[in-house]
Design a protein around this motif. Structure first.
Motif, PDB file in Angstrom:
ATOM      1  N   LEU A   1       0.935  -1.223   0.044  1.00 31.99           N
ATOM      2  CA  LEU A   1       0.042   0.100  -0.019  1.00 31.99           C
ATOM      3  C   LEU A   1       1.020   1.212   0.130  1.00 31.99           C
ATOM      4  O   LEU A   1       0.405   2.416  -0.653  1.00 31.99           O
ATOM      5  CB  LEU A   1      -1.042  -0.169   1.330  1.00 31.99           C
ATOM      6  CG  LEU A   1      -2.147  -1.143   1.049  1.00 31.99           C
ATOM      7  CD1 LEU A   1      -3.070  -0.885   2.437  1.00 31.99           C
ATOM      8  CD2 LEU A   1      -3.035  -0.557  -0.272  1.00 31.99           C
TER       9      LEU A   1
ATOM     10  N   GLU B   1     -19.207 -10.889   3.677  1.00 30.43           N
ATOM     11  CA  GLU B   1     -19.943  -9.682   4.340  1.00 30.43           C
ATOM     12  C   GLU B   1     -21.499 -10.132   4.736  1.00 30.43           C
ATOM     13  O   GLU B   1     -21.872 -11.307   4.518  1.00 30.43           O
ATOM     14  CB  GLU B   1     -20.231  -8.426   3.300  1.00 30.43           C
ATOM     15  CG  GLU B   1     -18.922  -7.820   2.868  1.00 30.43           C
ATOM     16  CD  GLU B   1     -18.352  -7.149   3.829  1.00 30.43           C
ATOM     17  OE1 GLU B   1     -19.064  -6.627   5.007  1.00 30.43           O
ATOM     18  OE2 GLU B   1     -17.211  -7.012   3.809  1.00 30.43           O
TER      19      GLU B   1
ATOM     20  N   GLU C   1      -8.467 -10.937   7.540  1.00 31.91           N
ATOM     21  CA  GLU C   1      -9.912 -10.925   8.360  1.00 31.91           C
ATOM     22  C   GLU C   1     -11.230 -10.494   7.220  1.00 31.91           C
ATOM     23  O   GLU C   1     -12.211 -10.528   7.700  1.00 31.91           O
ATOM     24  CB  GLU C   1     -10.029  -9.855   9.172  1.00 31.91           C
ATOM     25  CG  GLU C   1     -10.003  -8.489   9.031  1.00 31.91           C
ATOM     26  CD  GLU C   1      -8.653  -7.827   8.505  1.00 31.91           C
ATOM     27  OE1 GLU C   1      -8.383  -6.829   7.991  1.00 31.91           O
ATOM     28  OE2 GLU C   1      -7.727  -8.660   8.683  1.00 31.91           O
ATOM     29  N   HIS C   2     -10.933 -10.860   6.006  1.00 31.81           N
ATOM     30  CA  HIS C   2     -11.789 -10.319   5.216  1.00 31.81           C
ATOM     31  C   HIS C   2     -12.664 -11.641   4.653  1.00 31.81           C
ATOM     32  O   HIS C   2     -12.356 -12.302   4.226  1.00 31.81           O
ATOM     33  CB  HIS C   2     -11.329  -9.811   3.707  1.00 31.81           C
ATOM     34  CG  HIS C   2     -12.367  -9.487   2.596  1.00 31.81           C
ATOM     35  ND1 HIS C   2     -13.072  -8.214   2.707  1.00 31.81           N
ATOM     36  CD2 HIS C   2     -12.556  -9.994   1.397  1.00 31.81           C
ATOM     37  CE1 HIS C   2     -13.891  -8.323   1.783  1.00 31.81           C
ATOM     38  NE2 HIS C   2     -13.500  -9.366   0.996  1.00 31.81           N
TER      39      HIS C   2
ATOM     40  N   ARG D   1      -6.955  -9.364   2.703  1.00 34.70           N
ATOM     41  CA  ARG D   1      -7.093  -9.191   4.169  1.00 34.70           C
ATOM     42  C   ARG D   1      -7.473 -10.456   4.625  1.00 34.70           C
ATOM     43  O   ARG D   1      -8.261 -11.203   4.315  1.00 34.70           O
ATOM     44  CB  ARG D   1      -7.986  -8.245   4.288  1.00 34.70           C
ATOM     45  CG  ARG D   1      -7.627  -6.746   4.033  1.00 34.70           C
ATOM     46  CD  ARG D   1      -8.782  -5.729   4.542  1.00 34.70           C
ATOM     47  NE  ARG D   1     -10.157  -6.288   4.059  1.00 34.70           N
ATOM     48  CZ  ARG D   1     -11.074  -5.569   4.493  1.00 34.70           C
ATOM     49  NH1 ARG D   1     -11.124  -4.657   5.260  1.00 34.70           N
ATOM     50  NH2 ARG D   1     -12.378  -6.022   3.875  1.00 34.70           N
TER      51      ARG D   1
ATOM     52  N   ALA E   1      -6.751  -1.213  -4.861  1.00 33.09           N
ATOM     53  CA  ALA E   1      -7.707  -1.532  -3.532  1.00 33.09           C
ATOM     54  C   ALA E   1      -8.387  -2.461  -3.614  1.00 33.09           C
ATOM     55  O   ALA E   1      -8.499  -3.111  -2.533  1.00 33.09           O
ATOM     56  CB  ALA E   1      -8.367  -0.063  -3.641  1.00 33.09           C
ATOM     57  N   ARG E   2      -9.013  -2.968  -4.906  1.00 33.16           N
ATOM     58  CA  ARG E   2      -9.617  -4.076  -4.778  1.00 33.16           C
ATOM     59  C   ARG E   2      -8.696  -5.598  -4.550  1.00 33.16           C
ATOM     60  O   ARG E   2      -9.248  -6.236  -3.855  1.00 33.16           O
ATOM     61  CB  ARG E   2     -10.129  -4.179  -6.256  1.00 33.16           C
ATOM     62  CG  ARG E   2     -11.184  -3.442  -6.651  1.00 33.16           C
ATOM     63  CD  ARG E   2     -12.492  -3.723  -5.893  1.00 33.16           C
ATOM     64  NE  ARG E   2     -13.048  -5.129  -6.206  1.00 33.16           N
ATOM     65  CZ  ARG E   2     -14.222  -5.351  -6.090  1.00 33.16           C
ATOM     66  NH1 ARG E   2     -15.159  -4.716  -5.809  1.00 33.16           N
ATOM     67  NH2 ARG E   2     -14.706  -6.666  -6.607  1.00 33.16           N
TER      68      ARG E   2
ATOM     69  N   VAL F   1      -6.000  -5.469  -2.798  1.00 37.14           N
ATOM     70  CA  VAL F   1      -5.503  -5.470  -1.283  1.00 37.14           C
ATOM     71  C   VAL F   1      -6.863  -5.722  -0.469  1.00 37.14           C
ATOM     72  O   VAL F   1      -6.789  -6.625   0.687  1.00 37.14           O
ATOM     73  CB  VAL F   1      -5.023  -4.144  -0.916  1.00 37.14           C
ATOM     74  CG1 VAL F   1      -4.742  -4.164   0.824  1.00 37.14           C
ATOM     75  CG2 VAL F   1      -3.660  -4.057  -1.595  1.00 37.14           C
ATOM     76  N   GLU F   2      -7.867  -5.309  -0.781  1.00 38.98           N
ATOM     77  CA  GLU F   2      -9.013  -5.641   0.155  1.00 38.98           C
ATOM     78  C   GLU F   2      -9.384  -7.076   0.152  1.00 38.98           C
ATOM     79  O   GLU F   2      -9.718  -7.876   1.125  1.00 38.98           O
ATOM     80  CB  GLU F   2     -10.418  -5.116  -0.749  1.00 38.98           C
ATOM     81  CG  GLU F   2     -11.648  -5.385   0.263  1.00 38.98           C
ATOM     82  CD  GLU F   2     -12.889  -4.784  -0.665  1.00 38.98           C
ATOM     83  OE1 GLU F   2     -14.011  -5.038   0.054  1.00 38.98           O
ATOM     84  OE2 GLU F   2     -12.856  -4.426  -1.425  1.00 38.98           O
ATOM     85  N   ASP F   3      -9.476  -7.984  -1.257  1.00 36.68           N
ATOM     86  CA  ASP F   3      -9.556  -9.315  -1.016  1.00 36.68           C
ATOM     87  C   ASP F   3      -8.530 -10.078  -0.374  1.00 36.68           C
ATOM     88  O   ASP F   3      -8.697 -11.483   0.054  1.00 36.68           O
ATOM     89  CB  ASP F   3      -9.648  -9.793  -2.611  1.00 36.68           C
ATOM     90  CG  ASP F   3     -11.016  -9.326  -3.251  1.00 36.68           C
ATOM     91  OD1 ASP F   3     -11.804  -8.743  -2.455  1.00 36.68           O
ATOM     92  OD2 ASP F   3     -11.116  -9.168  -4.436  1.00 36.68           O
TER      93      ASP F   3
END
Length: 116
Positions: free
Chosen positions: A34, A95, A91-92, A89, A82-83, A85-87
């Motif tokens: 990041l 939802e 703890e991701h 994580r 951003a997409r 890195v979000e995937d």
């Protein structure tokens, strides 16, 4: 040539060079993906600002296409990273409002939702 615009161009160019050096330092040193992504985005903004500064000082609009390309590349790159890195994580998880289960397609999930 010591017009106020030329002096402002020299001062602005110096500030942009310092910003570019800081961004390159952060790209090289990291420490995370990041940090490097944000630094590359900053470097693209500095490039665009330098092109705009050049257009203002010299009084031309020949490089406006390059400014627009730098802005588009920066935006698309930021959204992509951003997409990504979000995937990644840890703890991701899914939802709570996500109704599609792993391995199912959207159509079968919607059919099941309308049944019950």
């Amino acid at each position: 040539m010591s017009t106020p615009l030329f002096v402002a161009g020299i001062v602005g160019g110096t500030m942009l060079a310092v910003g570019a050096a800081g961004a390159i330092y952060r790209i090289v040193r990291g420490p995370s993906l990041l940090d490097r992504a944000i630094a590359s985005d900053v470097l693209l903004v500095v490039l665009g600002a330098a092109l705009v500064l050049d257009m203002a000082v010299r009084g031309h609009t020949q490089t406006i296409v390059l400014v627009m390309l730098a802005a588009m590349v920066g935006f698309v790159g930021s959204v992509t990273i951003a997409r990504f890195v979000e995937d990644l994580r840890p703890e991701h998880g899914r939802e709570p409002n996500d109704r599609v289960r792993a391995g199912e397609d959207t159509a079968s999930a919607m059919k099941e939702e309308h049944r019950g």
